[in-house]
Design a protein around this motif. Structure first.
Motif, PDB file in Angstrom:
ATOM      1  N   ASP A 247       0.845  -1.198   0.000  1.00 26.98           N
ATOM      2  CA  ASP A 247       0.000   0.000   0.000  1.00 26.98           C
ATOM      3  C   ASP A 247       0.880   1.248   0.000  1.00 26.98           C
ATOM      4  OD1 ASP A 247      -1.774   2.031   0.375  1.00 26.98           O
ATOM      5  OD2 ASP A 247      -2.568   1.306   2.288  1.00 26.98           O
ATOM      6  N   GLU A 248       0.887   1.976  -1.106  1.00 26.44           N
ATOM      7  CA  GLU A 248       1.772   3.136  -1.243  1.00 26.44           C
ATOM      8  C   GLU A 248       1.331   4.318  -0.383  1.00 26.44           C
ATOM      9  OE1 GLU A 248       2.833   4.097  -5.241  1.00 26.44           O
ATOM     10  OE2 GLU A 248       3.142   2.002  -5.805  1.00 26.44           O
ATOM     11  N   GLU A 249       0.137   4.221   0.183  1.00 27.65           N
ATOM     12  CA  GLU A 249      -0.350   5.315   1.033  1.00 27.65           C
ATOM     13  C   GLU A 249       0.480   5.463   2.299  1.00 27.65           C
ATOM     14  OE1 GLU A 249      -3.042   7.499   0.468  1.00 27.65           O
ATOM     15  OE2 GLU A 249      -2.711   6.676  -1.540  1.00 27.65           O
ATOM     16  N   VAL A 250       1.082   4.370   2.777  1.00 20.75           N
ATOM     17  CA  VAL A 250       1.764   4.399   4.084  1.00 20.75           C
ATOM     18  C   VAL A 250       3.071   5.194   4.010  1.00 20.75           C
ATOM     19  CG1 VAL A 250       2.672   3.023   6.006  1.00 20.75           C
ATOM     20  CG2 VAL A 250       0.711   2.174   4.694  1.00 20.75           C
ATOM     21  N   LEU A 251       3.973   4.821   3.101  1.00 16.82           N
ATOM     22  CA  LEU A 251       5.271   5.514   3.006  1.00 16.82           C
ATOM     23  C   LEU A 251       5.528   6.116   1.628  1.00 16.82           C
ATOM     24  CD1 LEU A 251       7.772   3.180   4.958  1.00 16.82           C
ATOM     25  CD2 LEU A 251       6.436   5.108   5.832  1.00 16.82           C
ATOM     26  N   GLY A 252       4.519   6.072   0.751  1.00 20.53           N
ATOM     27  CA  GLY A 252       4.704   6.639  -0.580  1.00 20.53           C
ATOM     28  C   GLY A 252       5.247   5.652  -1.597  1.00 20.53           C
ATOM     29  N   ALA A 253       5.494   4.416  -1.182  1.00 21.22           N
ATOM     30  CA  ALA A 253       6.005   3.357  -2.068  1.00 21.22           C
ATOM     31  C   ALA A 253       5.854   2.030  -1.336  1.00 21.22           C
ATOM     32  CB  ALA A 253       7.475   3.597  -2.398  1.00 21.22           C
ATOM     33  N   PRO A 254       5.843   0.903  -2.051  1.00 18.54           N
ATOM     34  CA  PRO A 254       5.855  -0.397  -1.364  1.00 18.54           C
ATOM     35  C   PRO A 254       7.139  -0.521  -0.544  1.00 18.54           C
ATOM     36  CG  PRO A 254       5.437  -0.652  -3.721  1.00 18.54           C
ATOM     37  CD  PRO A 254       5.875   0.756  -3.518  1.00 18.54           C
ATOM     38  N   PHE A 255       7.077  -1.289   0.554  1.00 18.27           N
ATOM     39  CA  PHE A 255       8.265  -1.483   1.394  1.00 18.27           C
ATOM     40  C   PHE A 255       8.109  -2.773   2.177  1.00 18.27           C
ATOM     41  CE2 PHE A 255       5.187   0.647   4.082  1.00 18.27           C
ATOM     42  CZ  PHE A 255       5.350   0.062   5.323  1.00 18.27           C
ATOM     43  N   TYR A 256       9.201  -3.197   2.805  1.00 20.51           N
ATOM     44  CA  TYR A 256       9.072  -4.313   3.731  1.00 20.51           C
ATOM     45  C   TYR A 256       9.915  -4.054   4.965  1.00 20.51           C
ATOM     46  CZ  TYR A 256      13.488  -6.417   1.999  1.00 20.51           C
ATOM     47  OH  TYR A 256      14.787  -6.665   1.658  1.00 20.51           O
ATOM     48  N   VAL A 257       9.559  -4.773   6.039  1.00 19.63           N
ATOM     49  CA  VAL A 257      10.238  -4.639   7.324  1.00 19.63           C
ATOM     50  C   VAL A 257      10.846  -5.995   7.674  1.00 19.63           C
ATOM     51  CG1 VAL A 257       9.981  -4.019   9.773  1.00 19.63           C
ATOM     52  CG2 VAL A 257       8.499  -2.942   8.043  1.00 19.63           C
ATOM     53  N   MET A 258      12.075  -5.963   8.185  1.00 14.27           N
ATOM     54  CA  MET A 258      12.715  -7.199   8.655  1.00 14.27           C
ATOM     55  C   MET A 258      13.451  -6.904   9.955  1.00 14.27           C
ATOM     56  SD  MET A 258      15.727  -7.462   5.774  1.00 14.27           S
ATOM     57  CE  MET A 258      16.711  -6.018   5.323  1.00 14.27           C
ATOM     58  N   ASP A 259      13.827  -7.950  10.661  1.00 15.42           N
ATOM     59  CA  ASP A 259      14.585  -7.761  11.895  1.00 15.42           C
ATOM     60  C   ASP A 259      15.933  -7.114  11.607  1.00 15.42           C
ATOM     61  OD1 ASP A 259      12.620  -8.840  13.444  1.00 15.42           O
ATOM     62  OD2 ASP A 259      13.685 -10.702  13.941  1.00 15.42           O
ATOM     63  N   PHE A 260      16.401  -6.310  12.550  1.00 13.49           N
ATOM     64  CA  PHE A 260      17.754  -5.754  12.467  1.00 13.49           C
ATOM     65  C   PHE A 260      18.745  -6.843  12.883  1.00 13.49           C
ATOM     66  CE2 PHE A 260      21.490  -3.688  14.195  1.00 13.49           C
ATOM     67  CZ  PHE A 260      21.741  -2.657  13.290  1.00 13.49           C
ATOM     68  N   VAL A 261      19.809  -7.005  12.111  1.00 13.17           N
ATOM     69  CA  VAL A 261      20.841  -7.994  12.433  1.00 13.17           C
ATOM     70  C   VAL A 261      22.128  -7.252  12.764  1.00 13.17           C
ATOM     71  CG1 VAL A 261      22.204  -9.952  11.590  1.00 13.17           C
ATOM     72  CG2 VAL A 261      19.789  -9.733  10.934  1.00 13.17           C
ATOM     73  N   GLU A 262      22.692  -7.567  13.918  1.00 16.42           N
ATOM     74  CA  GLU A 262      23.955  -6.950  14.345  1.00 16.42           C
ATOM     75  C   GLU A 262      25.099  -7.543  13.536  1.00 16.42           C
ATOM     76  OE1 GLU A 262      25.209  -4.006  16.158  1.00 16.42           O
ATOM     77  OE2 GLU A 262      23.622  -4.767  17.473  1.00 16.42           O
ATOM     78  N   GLY A 263      25.965  -6.705  13.007  1.00 18.38           N
ATOM     79  CA  GLY A 263      27.101  -7.208  12.235  1.00 18.38           C
ATOM     80  C   GLY A 263      27.761  -6.093  11.454  1.00 18.38           C
ATOM     81  N   THR A 264      28.879  -6.408  10.815  1.00 22.76           N
ATOM     82  CA  THR A 264      29.670  -5.410  10.093  1.00 22.76           C
ATOM     83  C   THR A 264      29.811  -5.789   8.631  1.00 22.76           C
ATOM     84  OG1 THR A 264      30.958  -5.050  12.116  1.00 22.76           O
ATOM     85  CG2 THR A 264      31.893  -4.196  10.071  1.00 22.76           C
ATOM     86  N   PRO A 265      29.509  -4.858   7.710  1.00 27.18           N
ATOM     87  CA  PRO A 265      29.843  -5.098   6.301  1.00 27.18           C
ATOM     88  C   PRO A 265      31.242  -4.552   6.028  1.00 27.18           C
ATOM     89  CG  PRO A 265      28.417  -3.166   6.481  1.00 27.18           C
ATOM     90  CD  PRO A 265      28.760  -3.592   7.892  1.00 27.18           C
ATOM     91  N   TYR A 266      32.137  -5.384   5.545  1.00 27.46           N
ATOM     92  CA  TYR A 266      33.507  -4.934   5.257  1.00 27.46           C
ATOM     93  C   TYR A 266      33.604  -4.547   3.786  1.00 27.46           C
ATOM     94  CZ  TYR A 266      34.929  -6.498   9.867  1.00 27.46           C
ATOM     95  OH  TYR A 266      35.058  -6.640  11.235  1.00 27.46           O
ATOM     96  N   ARG A 267      33.833  -3.255   3.536  1.00 29.16           N
ATOM     97  CA  ARG A 267      33.809  -2.743   2.158  1.00 29.16           C
ATOM     98  C   ARG A 267      35.193  -2.576   1.554  1.00 29.16           C
ATOM     99  NH1 ARG A 267      29.036  -0.128   4.137  1.00 29.16           N
ATOM    100  NH2 ARG A 267      27.320  -1.044   2.948  1.00 29.16           N
ATOM    101  N   THR A 268      36.207  -2.411   2.391  1.00 30.08           N
ATOM    102  CA  THR A 268      37.551  -2.130   1.860  1.00 30.08           C
ATOM    103  C   THR A 268      38.598  -2.991   2.562  1.00 30.08           C
ATOM    104  OG1 THR A 268      38.034  -0.408   3.496  1.00 30.08           O
ATOM    105  CG2 THR A 268      36.904   0.297   1.485  1.00 30.08           C
ATOM    106  N   ALA A 269      39.757  -3.090   1.918  1.00 30.09           N
ATOM    107  CA  ALA A 269      40.886  -3.815   2.511  1.00 30.09           C
ATOM    108  C   ALA A 269      41.326  -3.146   3.815  1.00 30.09           C
ATOM    109  CB  ALA A 269      42.041  -3.858   1.522  1.00 30.09           C
ATOM    110  N   GLU A 270      41.217  -1.813   3.870  1.00 30.57           N
ATOM    111  CA  GLU A 270      41.611  -1.067   5.071  1.00 30.57           C
ATOM    112  C   GLU A 270      40.729  -1.435   6.259  1.00 30.57           C
ATOM    113  OE1 GLU A 270      43.331   0.386   1.695  1.00 30.57           O
ATOM    114  OE2 GLU A 270      41.156   0.435   2.003  1.00 30.57           O
ATOM    115  N   GLN A 271      39.436  -1.638   6.004  1.00 28.07           N
ATOM    116  CA  GLN A 271      38.520  -2.027   7.085  1.00 28.07           C
ATOM    117  C   GLN A 271      38.790  -3.459   7.550  1.00 28.07           C
ATOM    118  OE1 GLN A 271      34.715  -1.392   5.237  1.00 28.07           O
ATOM    119  NE2 GLN A 271      34.620   0.767   5.784  1.00 28.07           N
ATOM    120  N   LEU A 272      39.198  -4.294   6.603  1.00 30.77           N
ATOM    121  CA  LEU A 272      39.409  -5.713   6.898  1.00 30.77           C
ATOM    122  C   LEU A 272      40.753  -5.966   7.592  1.00 30.77           C
ATOM    123  CD1 LEU A 272      37.599  -8.150   6.323  1.00 30.77           C
ATOM    124  CD2 LEU A 272      38.771  -8.446   4.138  1.00 30.77           C
ATOM    125  N   ALA A 273      41.746  -5.136   7.265  1.00 29.50           N
ATOM    126  CA  ALA A 273      43.122  -5.348   7.747  1.00 29.50           C
ATOM    127  C   ALA A 273      43.243  -5.549   9.266  1.00 29.50           C
ATOM    128  CB  ALA A 273      44.021  -4.200   7.290  1.00 29.50           C
TER     129      ALA A 273
END
Length: 344
Positions: A96-122
């Motif tokens: 229903d686009e009336e709620v936020l102006g577009a379709p959407f979904y909700v999911m649980d938040f998951v704790e964790g880190t996305p590693y994007r660069t070699a510097e972050q991973l090092a």
């Protein structure tokens, strides 16, 4: 705009919907913030002060329905959640686009880190880095082991002729952003079409599987795979080829395209392929083709960004240098394909 009300998210309307659809889930007023990252869809973290959830919606403004299909993303994580594949628990899909102006979904938040660069991973050190990347391979094997029929995803894509369609699609994307000569790109596209491999049995394919699209826990295990917007049923080796491509150091200092490949301890492409083959039992003899296709696809994506930049439609750090990268990706693709053909 107040910090608890980012563009595209109305916490009060969201709370009203959740109270109706999931009574008792939310314990107080909601606040939200935009999370950076993701290809194009918008991702928000929302909280009632005790629990946290994530909201995914299309970008603001007019978009093609097929390009940002919330229903598909919600469907695939709902199907995979009961399996061994780590995905966030889905909470709700709202069309229903009336709620936020577009379709959407909700999911649980998951704790964790996305590693994007070699510097972050090092800082993890060589051993933990190696384990994390090999864990990424093992989790891909788990995804490709899921029987689409058993999780209700038999109609999630059209696997027949998948590689041919992919090649045509990215060829069209290239034509749409052609405004300069790119030595070798047509040669690469033609050679890929000429040497099209025979696909194994179809699986759920993520479509953009790499280290910065998963969340690693403090134990370096994958807590969740994110960004399912490119997922479909197709050739599993396309996911492997992309993972291999991202494991090749670009050899460019300060590249605007993030890569973790130069982090100490990062497994090389041969070890990644070997690990996948041993764990999945799949024939990976054509992996050079899939890796070359990944180089081609990324070259097309980067050329599209460069094209929009030349038109003044894309602003941001590093976009002025994206154009320089495209020939590097083309050359890697051609070299990879030649090496693969040489072996055969």
């Amino acid at each position: 705009m107040s910090p608890d009300h980012p563009p595209g998210l109305d916490p009060d309307r969201l709370r009203g919907l959740l109270d109706t659809e999931r009574p008792g889930l939310v314990g107080g007023p909601l606040t939200g913030r935009l999370i950076e990252g993701g290809r194009s869809n918008l991702t928000y973290e929302v909280t009632d002060g005790t629990s946290r959830w994530v909201v995914r919606r299309p970008p603001l403004g007019h978009v093609l329905a097929t390009a940002h299909d919330m229903k598909r993303e919600h469907r695939v994580i709902s199907a995979l959640h009961p399996t061994n594949v780590p995905v966030p628990r889905p909470v709700l899909l709202c069309e229903d686009e009336e709620v936020l102006g577009a379709p959407f979904y909700v999911m649980d938040f998951v704790e964790g880190t996305p590693y994007r660069t070699a510097e972050q991973l090092a800082p993890l050190g060589p051993e933990r880095t190696r384990d994390a990347v090999l864990g990424l391979v093992d989790t891909l094997v788990e995804l490709h082991a899921v029987d689409p029929a058993e999780v209700g995803l038999t109609d999630f894509g059209r696997p027949e002729g998948f590689l041919d369609r992919q090649l045509r699609r990215w060829g069209k994307q290239l034509d749409a952003s052609r405004n300069r000569d790119l030595a070798g790109i047509d040669e690469l596209h033609t050679a890929l079409g000429r040497e099209l491999p025979h696909s194994p049995a179809p699986t759920v394919v993520h479509g953009d599987y790499r280290l910065d699209n998963v969340l690693l826990g403090e134990d370096d295990h994958i807590r969740a795979i994110l960004d399912w917007e490119m997922s479909t049923l197709g050739d599993p080796l396309t996911d492997l080829g992309l993972l291999v491509m991202y494991s090749v150091p670009l050899g460019l200092p300060d590249s605007p395209v993030s890569t973790t490949a130069t982090a100490p301890g990062h497994p090389d492409p041969a070890e990644i392929v070997e690990r996948y083959a041993a764990r999945s039992g799949r024939d990976v003899s054509a992996v050079s083709w899939y890796t070359a296709f990944a180089w081609f696809k990324l070259a097309v994506i980067l050329e599209g960004i460069h094209y929009r930049y030349t038109l003044g439609q894309t602003l941001g750090h590093g976009f002025d240098r994206i154009g320089e990268l495209v020939p590097v990706f083309i050359e890697h693709g051609l070299t990879t394909l030649r090496q693969g053909s040489g072996k055969g």
